[in-house]
Design a protein around this motif. Structure first.
Motif, PDB file in Angstrom:
ATOM      1  N   GLN A   1       0.840  -1.194   0.000  1.00 30.01           N
ATOM      2  CA  GLN A   1       0.000   0.000   0.000  1.00 30.01           C
ATOM      3  C   GLN A   1       0.877   1.247   0.000  1.00 30.01           C
ATOM      4  O   GLN A   1       1.798   1.359   0.799  1.00 30.01           O
ATOM      5  N   VAL A   2       0.576   2.169  -0.901  1.00 29.75           N
ATOM      6  CA  VAL A   2       1.303   3.441  -0.986  1.00 29.75           C
ATOM      7  C   VAL A   2       0.267   4.543  -1.107  1.00 29.75           C
ATOM      8  O   VAL A   2      -0.660   4.442  -1.896  1.00 29.75           O
ATOM      9  N   TRP A   3       0.413   5.591  -0.304  1.00 31.06           N
ATOM     10  CA  TRP A   3      -0.520   6.704  -0.375  1.00 31.06           C
ATOM     11  C   TRP A   3       0.191   8.009  -0.066  1.00 31.06           C
ATOM     12  O   TRP A   3       1.254   8.043   0.528  1.00 31.06           O
ATOM     13  N   GLN A   4      -0.446   9.069  -0.504  1.00 32.40           N
ATOM     14  CA  GLN A   4       0.081  10.418  -0.309  1.00 32.40           C
ATOM     15  C   GLN A   4      -0.735  11.090   0.782  1.00 32.40           C
ATOM     16  O   GLN A   4      -1.956  10.953   0.830  1.00 32.40           O
ATOM     17  N   LYS A   5      -0.058  11.823   1.662  1.00 33.12           N
ATOM     18  CA  LYS A   5      -0.750  12.510   2.756  1.00 33.12           C
ATOM     19  C   LYS A   5      -0.291  13.959   2.815  1.00 33.12           C
ATOM     20  O   LYS A   5       0.741  14.313   2.257  1.00 33.12           O
ATOM     21  N   VAL A   6      -1.056  14.757   3.511  1.00 31.90           N
ATOM     22  CA  VAL A   6      -0.716  16.155   3.734  1.00 31.90           C
ATOM     23  C   VAL A   6      -0.771  16.395   5.239  1.00 31.90           C
ATOM     24  O   VAL A   6      -1.771  16.076   5.889  1.00 31.90           O
ATOM     25  N   ASP A   7       0.307  16.946   5.806  1.00 34.05           N
ATOM     26  CA  ASP A   7       0.295  17.220   7.236  1.00 34.05           C
ATOM     27  C   ASP A   7      -0.430  18.535   7.524  1.00 34.05           C
ATOM     28  O   ASP A   7      -0.901  19.214   6.614  1.00 34.05           O
ATOM     29  N   ARG A   8      -0.522  18.883   8.778  1.00 31.66           N
ATOM     30  CA  ARG A   8      -1.302  20.068   9.162  1.00 31.66           C
ATOM     31  C   ARG A   8      -0.688  21.378   8.688  1.00 31.66           C
ATOM     32  O   ARG A   8      -1.338  22.417   8.723  1.00 31.66           O
TER      33      ARG A   8
ATOM     34  N   ALA B   1       4.295   4.279   2.755  1.00 31.74           N
ATOM     35  CA  ALA B   1       4.182   2.957   2.152  1.00 31.74           C
ATOM     36  C   ALA B   1       4.133   1.926   3.276  1.00 31.74           C
ATOM     37  O   ALA B   1       4.770   2.093   4.318  1.00 31.74           O
ATOM     38  N   TYR B   2       3.380   0.861   3.044  1.00 30.35           N
ATOM     39  CA  TYR B   2       3.249  -0.210   4.035  1.00 30.35           C
ATOM     40  C   TYR B   2       3.167  -1.539   3.308  1.00 30.35           C
ATOM     41  O   TYR B   2       2.410  -1.695   2.352  1.00 30.35           O
ATOM     42  N   ASP B   3       3.967  -2.479   3.792  1.00 32.44           N
ATOM     43  CA  ASP B   3       3.946  -3.829   3.232  1.00 32.44           C
ATOM     44  C   ASP B   3       3.382  -4.772   4.290  1.00 32.44           C
ATOM     45  O   ASP B   3       4.053  -5.098   5.265  1.00 32.44           O
ATOM     46  N   PRO B   4       2.132  -5.205   4.133  1.00 32.52           N
ATOM     47  CA  PRO B   4       1.523  -6.083   5.136  1.00 32.52           C
ATOM     48  C   PRO B   4       2.207  -7.444   5.249  1.00 32.52           C
ATOM     49  O   PRO B   4       2.170  -8.067   6.305  1.00 32.52           O
ATOM     50  N   ALA B   5       2.845  -7.888   4.179  1.00 34.41           N
ATOM     51  CA  ALA B   5       3.508  -9.198   4.210  1.00 34.41           C
ATOM     52  C   ALA B   5       4.686  -9.188   5.183  1.00 34.41           C
ATOM     53  O   ALA B   5       4.924 -10.178   5.875  1.00 34.41           O
TER      54      ALA B   5
END
Length: 94
Positions: free
Chosen positions: A52-59, A67-71
């Motif tokens: 999983q890869v996503w873009q975020k915006v901080d305050r 990015a997160y690899d559940p495996a």
């Protein structure tokens, strides 16, 4: 005899904006509901073992990537998309 009924104008001459405001609130409500629904469907149909890869915006308005690899249970965060790509390549390099 004339039965013509007429309403006298009120002393309050402000414009009634509530129908416009109600329409805007209604539109925002449906947009928000649509976004929530799309997010729910994506989570429901997503493969739980997929990277999983996503873009975020901080305050403060800074954009960063996560990015997160559940495996493997590993995660990574960076302000650079290229850094996230390199992390993914290193993660799967044997």
């Amino acid at each position: 005899m004339n039965n013509d009924i007429r309403c006298l104008p009120t002393e309050d001459t402000r414009i009634n904006c509530s129908p416009l405001l109600d329409k805007k609130i209604n539109t925002n409500f449906w947009k928000s509901l649509h976004i929530i629904w799309e997010s729910f469907v994506k989570k429901l149909l997503a493969d739980p073992n997929e990277l999983q890869v996503w873009q975020k915006v901080d305050r403060y308005g800074n954009i960063y990537w996560q990015a997160y690899d559940p495996a493997t249970g590993k995660s990574f965060s960076s302000g650079s998309q290229a850094d996230v790509c390199m992390w993914i390549e290193q993660l799967y390099r044997y």
